[in-house]
Design a protein around this motif. Structure first.
Motif, PDB file in Angstrom:
ATOM      1  N   GLY A 107       0.819  -1.212   0.000  1.00  0.00           N
ATOM      2  CA  GLY A 107       0.000   0.000   0.000  1.00  0.00           C
ATOM      3  C   GLY A 107       0.851   1.260   0.000  1.00  0.00           C
ATOM      4  O   GLY A 107       0.559   2.229  -0.713  1.00  0.00           O
ATOM      5  N   ARG A 108       1.944   1.253   0.773  1.00  0.00           N
ATOM      6  CA  ARG A 108       2.855   2.411   0.773  1.00  0.00           C
ATOM      7  C   ARG A 108       3.450   2.628  -0.612  1.00  0.00           C
ATOM      8  O   ARG A 108       3.580   3.759  -1.088  1.00  0.00           O
ATOM      9  CB  ARG A 108       3.969   2.193   1.785  1.00  0.00           C
ATOM     10  CG  ARG A 108       3.544   2.333   3.227  1.00  0.00           C
ATOM     11  CD  ARG A 108       4.739   2.136   4.137  1.00  0.00           C
ATOM     12  NE  ARG A 108       4.366   1.508   5.383  1.00  0.00           N
ATOM     13  CZ  ARG A 108       5.223   0.985   6.244  1.00  0.00           C
ATOM     14  NH1 ARG A 108       6.512   1.029   5.975  1.00  0.00           N
ATOM     15  NH2 ARG A 108       4.807   0.428   7.363  1.00  0.00           N
ATOM     16  N   GLU A 113       3.815   5.651  -5.708  1.00  0.00           N
ATOM     17  CA  GLU A 113       3.682   5.665  -7.169  1.00  0.00           C
ATOM     18  C   GLU A 113       2.637   6.677  -7.615  1.00  0.00           C
ATOM     19  O   GLU A 113       2.846   7.443  -8.573  1.00  0.00           O
ATOM     20  CB  GLU A 113       3.304   4.266  -7.640  1.00  0.00           C
ATOM     21  CG  GLU A 113       3.266   4.093  -9.140  1.00  0.00           C
ATOM     22  CD  GLU A 113       3.000   2.634  -9.504  1.00  0.00           C
ATOM     23  OE1 GLU A 113       3.984   1.918  -9.754  1.00  0.00           O
ATOM     24  OE2 GLU A 113       1.816   2.230  -9.521  1.00  0.00           O
ATOM     25  N   GLU A 114       1.499   6.698  -6.924  1.00  0.00           N
ATOM     26  CA  GLU A 114       0.424   7.620  -7.296  1.00  0.00           C
ATOM     27  C   GLU A 114       0.821   9.075  -7.043  1.00  0.00           C
ATOM     28  O   GLU A 114       0.553   9.951  -7.867  1.00  0.00           O
ATOM     29  CB  GLU A 114      -0.854   7.285  -6.520  1.00  0.00           C
ATOM     30  CG  GLU A 114      -1.512   5.977  -6.920  1.00  0.00           C
ATOM     31  CD  GLU A 114      -2.061   6.009  -8.335  1.00  0.00           C
ATOM     32  OE1 GLU A 114      -2.625   7.054  -8.735  1.00  0.00           O
ATOM     33  OE2 GLU A 114      -1.912   5.010  -9.043  1.00  0.00           O
ATOM     34  N   SER A 340      -5.333  -2.264  -0.630  1.00  0.00           N
ATOM     35  CA  SER A 340      -4.347  -3.350  -0.497  1.00  0.00           C
ATOM     36  C   SER A 340      -4.497  -4.360  -1.633  1.00  0.00           C
ATOM     37  O   SER A 340      -3.507  -4.874  -2.154  1.00  0.00           O
ATOM     38  CB  SER A 340      -4.479  -4.034   0.867  1.00  0.00           C
ATOM     39  OG  SER A 340      -5.719  -4.687   0.998  1.00  0.00           O
ATOM     40  N   GLN A 341      -5.731  -4.627  -2.070  1.00  0.00           N
ATOM     41  CA  GLN A 341      -5.935  -5.537  -3.199  1.00  0.00           C
ATOM     42  C   GLN A 341      -5.308  -4.978  -4.473  1.00  0.00           C
ATOM     43  O   GLN A 341      -4.634  -5.700  -5.220  1.00  0.00           O
ATOM     44  CB  GLN A 341      -7.437  -5.785  -3.425  1.00  0.00           C
ATOM     45  CG  GLN A 341      -8.083  -6.656  -2.363  1.00  0.00           C
ATOM     46  CD  GLN A 341      -9.600  -6.712  -2.504  1.00  0.00           C
ATOM     47  OE1 GLN A 341     -10.170  -6.179  -3.461  1.00  0.00           O
ATOM     48  NE2 GLN A 341     -10.261  -7.358  -1.551  1.00  0.00           N
ATOM     49  N   GLU A 342      -5.511  -3.700  -4.711  1.00  0.00           N
ATOM     50  CA  GLU A 342      -4.929  -3.058  -5.892  1.00  0.00           C
ATOM     51  C   GLU A 342      -3.407  -3.059  -5.817  1.00  0.00           C
ATOM     52  O   GLU A 342      -2.718  -3.307  -6.808  1.00  0.00           O
ATOM     53  CB  GLU A 342      -5.454  -1.618  -6.005  1.00  0.00           C
ATOM     54  CG  GLU A 342      -4.847  -0.784  -7.118  1.00  0.00           C
ATOM     55  CD  GLU A 342      -5.189  -1.285  -8.510  1.00  0.00           C
ATOM     56  OE1 GLU A 342      -4.503  -0.873  -9.465  1.00  0.00           O
ATOM     57  OE2 GLU A 342      -6.131  -2.097  -8.656  1.00  0.00           O
ATOM     58  N   ALA A 343      -2.886  -2.803  -4.607  1.00  0.00           N
ATOM     59  CA  ALA A 343      -1.431  -2.764  -4.424  1.00  0.00           C
ATOM     60  C   ALA A 343      -0.811  -4.134  -4.701  1.00  0.00           C
ATOM     61  O   ALA A 343       0.231  -4.228  -5.363  1.00  0.00           O
ATOM     62  CB  ALA A 343      -1.094  -2.304  -3.012  1.00  0.00           C
ATOM     63  N   ILE A 344      -1.445  -5.185  -4.206  1.00  0.00           N
ATOM     64  CA  ILE A 344      -0.924  -6.544  -4.439  1.00  0.00           C
ATOM     65  C   ILE A 344      -0.965  -6.871  -5.940  1.00  0.00           C
ATOM     66  O   ILE A 344      -0.037  -7.468  -6.485  1.00  0.00           O
ATOM     67  CB  ILE A 344      -1.729  -7.584  -3.634  1.00  0.00           C
ATOM     68  CG1 ILE A 344      -1.537  -7.362  -2.119  1.00  0.00           C
ATOM     69  CG2 ILE A 344      -1.326  -8.997  -4.035  1.00  0.00           C
ATOM     70  CD1 ILE A 344      -0.122  -7.543  -1.618  1.00  0.00           C
ATOM     71  N   LYS A 345      -2.046  -6.455  -6.619  1.00  0.00           N
ATOM     72  CA  LYS A 345      -2.163  -6.708  -8.057  1.00  0.00           C
ATOM     73  C   LYS A 345      -1.018  -6.082  -8.845  1.00  0.00           C
ATOM     74  O   LYS A 345      -0.615  -6.597  -9.886  1.00  0.00           O
ATOM     75  CB  LYS A 345      -3.482  -6.120  -8.586  1.00  0.00           C
ATOM     76  CG  LYS A 345      -4.700  -6.992  -8.401  1.00  0.00           C
ATOM     77  CD  LYS A 345      -5.889  -6.295  -9.051  1.00  0.00           C
ATOM     78  CE  LYS A 345      -7.193  -6.918  -8.588  1.00  0.00           C
ATOM     79  NZ  LYS A 345      -8.349  -6.134  -9.081  1.00  0.00           N
ATOM     80  N   ARG A 346      -0.516  -4.962  -8.379  1.00  0.00           N
ATOM     81  CA  ARG A 346       0.526  -4.248  -9.128  1.00  0.00           C
ATOM     82  C   ARG A 346       1.889  -4.927  -9.042  1.00  0.00           C
ATOM     83  O   ARG A 346       2.819  -4.516  -9.717  1.00  0.00           O
ATOM     84  CB  ARG A 346       0.618  -2.802  -8.643  1.00  0.00           C
ATOM     85  CG  ARG A 346      -0.632  -1.992  -8.954  1.00  0.00           C
ATOM     86  CD  ARG A 346      -0.444  -0.511  -8.678  1.00  0.00           C
ATOM     87  NE  ARG A 346      -1.677   0.240  -8.882  1.00  0.00           N
ATOM     88  CZ  ARG A 346      -1.767   1.572  -8.833  1.00  0.00           C
ATOM     89  NH1 ARG A 346      -0.666   2.285  -8.595  1.00  0.00           N
ATOM     90  NH2 ARG A 346      -2.917   2.175  -9.026  1.00  0.00           N
ATOM     91  N   GLY A 347       2.024  -5.936  -8.181  1.00  0.00           N
ATOM     92  CA  GLY A 347       3.217  -6.773  -8.185  1.00  0.00           C
ATOM     93  C   GLY A 347       4.492  -6.102  -7.718  1.00  0.00           C
ATOM     94  O   GLY A 347       5.570  -6.376  -8.254  1.00  0.00           O
ATOM     95  N   TYR A 348       4.393  -5.259  -6.712  1.00  0.00           N
ATOM     96  CA  TYR A 348       5.594  -4.542  -6.253  1.00  0.00           C
ATOM     97  C   TYR A 348       6.662  -5.495  -5.718  1.00  0.00           C
ATOM     98  O   TYR A 348       7.853  -5.255  -5.892  1.00  0.00           O
ATOM     99  CB  TYR A 348       5.219  -3.529  -5.165  1.00  0.00           C
ATOM    100  CG  TYR A 348       4.309  -2.421  -5.643  1.00  0.00           C
ATOM    101  CD1 TYR A 348       4.734  -1.534  -6.612  1.00  0.00           C
ATOM    102  CD2 TYR A 348       3.022  -2.273  -5.132  1.00  0.00           C
ATOM    103  CE1 TYR A 348       3.892  -0.514  -7.064  1.00  0.00           C
ATOM    104  CE2 TYR A 348       2.185  -1.263  -5.572  1.00  0.00           C
ATOM    105  CZ  TYR A 348       2.629  -0.391  -6.540  1.00  0.00           C
ATOM    106  OH  TYR A 348       1.804   0.602  -6.983  1.00  0.00           O
ATOM    107  N   GLN A 354      14.409  -4.648  -2.907  1.00  0.00           N
ATOM    108  CA  GLN A 354      14.528  -3.953  -1.613  1.00  0.00           C
ATOM    109  C   GLN A 354      13.247  -4.097  -0.797  1.00  0.00           C
ATOM    110  O   GLN A 354      13.291  -4.208   0.432  1.00  0.00           O
ATOM    111  CB  GLN A 354      14.842  -2.470  -1.836  1.00  0.00           C
ATOM    112  CG  GLN A 354      16.311  -2.209  -2.149  1.00  0.00           C
ATOM    113  CD  GLN A 354      16.632  -0.729  -2.098  1.00  0.00           C
ATOM    114  OE1 GLN A 354      15.994   0.088  -2.750  1.00  0.00           O
ATOM    115  NE2 GLN A 354      17.629  -0.374  -1.319  1.00  0.00           N
ATOM    116  N   LEU A 355      12.099  -4.101  -1.495  1.00  0.00           N
ATOM    117  CA  LEU A 355      10.831  -4.288  -0.799  1.00  0.00           C
ATOM    118  C   LEU A 355      10.746  -5.708  -0.241  1.00  0.00           C
ATOM    119  O   LEU A 355      10.254  -5.916   0.872  1.00  0.00           O
ATOM    120  CB  LEU A 355       9.666  -4.012  -1.752  1.00  0.00           C
ATOM    121  CG  LEU A 355       8.281  -3.910  -1.111  1.00  0.00           C
ATOM    122  CD1 LEU A 355       8.214  -2.740  -0.141  1.00  0.00           C
ATOM    123  CD2 LEU A 355       7.203  -3.774  -2.174  1.00  0.00           C
TER     124      LEU A 355
END
Length: 548
Positions: A107-108, A113-114, A340-348, A354-355
């Motif tokens: 999420g962070r 990014e946004e 959080s669902q959108e963040a997970i989808k983006r595959g960071y 480092q993440l």
């Protein structure tokens, strides 16, 4: 390994370290501790010390501190590895906590990014932003939901009647009793039609009837508040921060609207209405794209919000609807799940090593905490008689502080305080002078403020009282822009607090000591069974970077 008390150093300077972050400082049974891991852990140690009020123990980073922090971090890895060996990583609690952290980290990254999309604002943009939030009109208004009443008010005003009086008689709402005086209104605070009319008027003008979805307004402009170029220049940095904060808020709201449009959200209205402290934590209240939101998630948020609303009710007598608070708590959690669902989808995590390393650091911390909770804490037992024995052996730790019976005189200047003290020294009555000259609220009682515990007194007052005897008066002391003198009427020495009063404190202290000892013994065993290698060259390089 050394386990001395840690003197926390200037931690955040570590961010300046130019050496490779991924070079390892140590290996614990083959698992690497990198320079980056060390820095992040040291920041955490520093923060915890600040929370305990130990910032005064800081200083220059030295070799002892560096080794102590590395020792602690190695212990974290040993505990985490032992927790894994015993299967604690397979439990529901570990999986739940790791998933929560994974979502928070993702999420962070999403918001970073946004928010990177925000352009650097120009001076013109900042000026317009400042102007729209500062400029306003000072108005009186008549408001009613009745068209005929609005027309009657307008006729009376046009015939020359006083606006304030007409407002008192015909206006509805809280401003009627003050003649319709609203104060300064800025853009964005009122209905669009109201603003279109009123912000185009001049000082002294009265509008016609303004129809809005709320009702009917008649407005008189009594003054204009203009933006100041000088204040704009002085506050430019703060204005920019507020501008960017508003932009971030807009981005957040826009993204949530987009996500809600595409989402499949189900809410069990009956279960939400019946939600209370006895509701089972696994009770499902909603689903967001098939993902459950349970009572166990909603209740802590609901309790926190209710606490805030209760405080407002006590202070300002503002009522609130419990069902609306439940809805507010649930909708906030729905937003969190969508993000959080959108963040997970983006595959960071797939893109950023480092993440992934940051997630690994959280994993080590969670496992080490579970090790302490599940393996060390359950071993602690307090034996019969231990509490009483500790109390009698350490009774000096449980003394109540001394108390002082005081009188006080408060005046505006040091010269006046000195003059009054000299009069008292010459035989004048302290209580009489307090009644005649003191600004303190105790003046009617001759300055008598009663018995005051030593731990409630400022340090300078304690010091002044320690220098005098009963019946004597302190030197003048500065206090809140004024000066005070105290008369010491009597002293009660400290005395041992009763055992029943301090039992819980003793239990906590005994528990802490037993916990520390059991943990120390377990870690000693782990050290003996483990292969720990410190890269002395990397450690030396770190010392050189900080001139250690």
């Amino acid at each position: 390994m050394r386990r001395k008390g840690l003197a926390v150093a200037c931690v955040f300077a570590l961010c300046l370290w130019a050496s490779p972050l991924h070079a390892y400082l140590a290996k614990v049974n083959g698992e690497e501790i990198t320079a980056e891991d060390f820095m992040e852990y040291l920041k955490g140690v520093h923060f915890q010390a600040l929370m305990r009020g130990e910032e005064g123990k800081g200083g220059k980073l030295n070799e002892e501190v560096l080794h102590e922090v590395l020792d602690r971090l190695i212990d974290q890895y040993l505990m985490a590895q032992e927790a894994r060996r015993l299967g604690l990583h397979k439990g529901d609690e570990f999986r739940w906590r790791m998933e929560k952290v994974r979502r928070e980290l993702a999420g962070r990254m999403l918001w970073m990014e946004e928010f990177e999309k925000i352009q650097e604002p120009s001076r013109e943009e900042l000026w317009n932003f400042y102007k729209n939030r500062v400029e306003g009109v000072r108005v009186r208004q008549i408001f009613t939901t009745d068209r005929q009443k609005a027309e009657e008010a307008l006729r009376r005003l046009q015939s020359g009647q006083d606006f304030s009086q007409v407002a008192k008689e015909l206006s509805e709402g809280p401003f009627a009793r003050v003649g319709g005086r609203v104060g300064v209104i800025r853009r964005g605070q009122m209905p669009k039609k109201w603003e279109e009319v009123v912000f185009s008027m001049k000082e002294g003008e009265t509008s016609g009837i303004i129809q809005t979805p709320d009702g009917f307004y008649i407005v008189r402009v009594e003054g204009m508040k203009k933006a100041s170029q000088e204040r704009f220049e002085k506050g430019l940095e703060g204005i920019k921060r507020r501008f960017l904060r508003e932009k971030r808020k807009e981005i957040r709201q826009r993204l949530l609207e987009q996500l809600r449009e595409k989402a499949h959200i189900e809410i069990d209205r009956e279960a939400l209405e019946e939600l209370n402290l006895q509701t089972p934590s696994k009770q499902v209240l909603a689903r967001v794209n098939g993902e459950e939101i349970t009572a166990g998630e909603v209740l802590p948020v609901f309790r926190a919000k209710t606490f805030g609303y209760e405080a407002r009710k006590r202070r300002w007598n503002l009522e609130y609807d419990e069902d609306e608070v439940k809805e507010e708590a649930l909708q906030g959690l729905i937003d969190e799940h969508l993000i959080s669902q959108e963040a997970i989808k983006r595959g960071y995590f797939e893109k950023d090593p480092q993440l992934r390393r940051a997630l690994h650091r959280y994993e080590i911390g969670i496992l080490a905490e579970l090790f302490r909770q599940k393996l060390i804490s359950p071993q602690i037992r307090l034996k019969s008689g231990e509490i009483e024995a500790f109390y009698h052996e350490h009774v000096n730790l449980f003394y109540s502080p001394p108390a002082y019976h005081l009188r006080v005189i408060e005046v505006r200047s040091r010269e006046e305080a000195v003059r009054l003290r000299n009069e008292i020294s010459a035989g004048a009555d302290f209580a009489y002078l307090a009644r005649e000259a003191s600004l303190h609220r105790s003046k009617r009682r001759g300055g008598d403020i009663g018995w005051v515990s030593e731990n409630r007194l400022p340090e300078e007052v304690k010091k002044a009282l320690s220098a005098i005897s009963v019946g004597e008066v302190t030197q003048p002391l500065p206090q809140n822009g004024h000066y005070v003198i105290y008369k010491l009427e009597d002293v009660k020495p400290g005395s041992p607090r009763p055992l029943e009063e301090v039992k819980e404190e003793i239990k906590r202290e005994l528990w802490r000591r037993k916990f520390s000892e059991l943990l120390r013994l377990y870690l000693e065993k782990l050290h003996k069974l483990s292969k720990i290698k410190v890269d002395e060259k990397a450690l030396k390089r770190l010392q050189e970077e900080f001139n250690i």
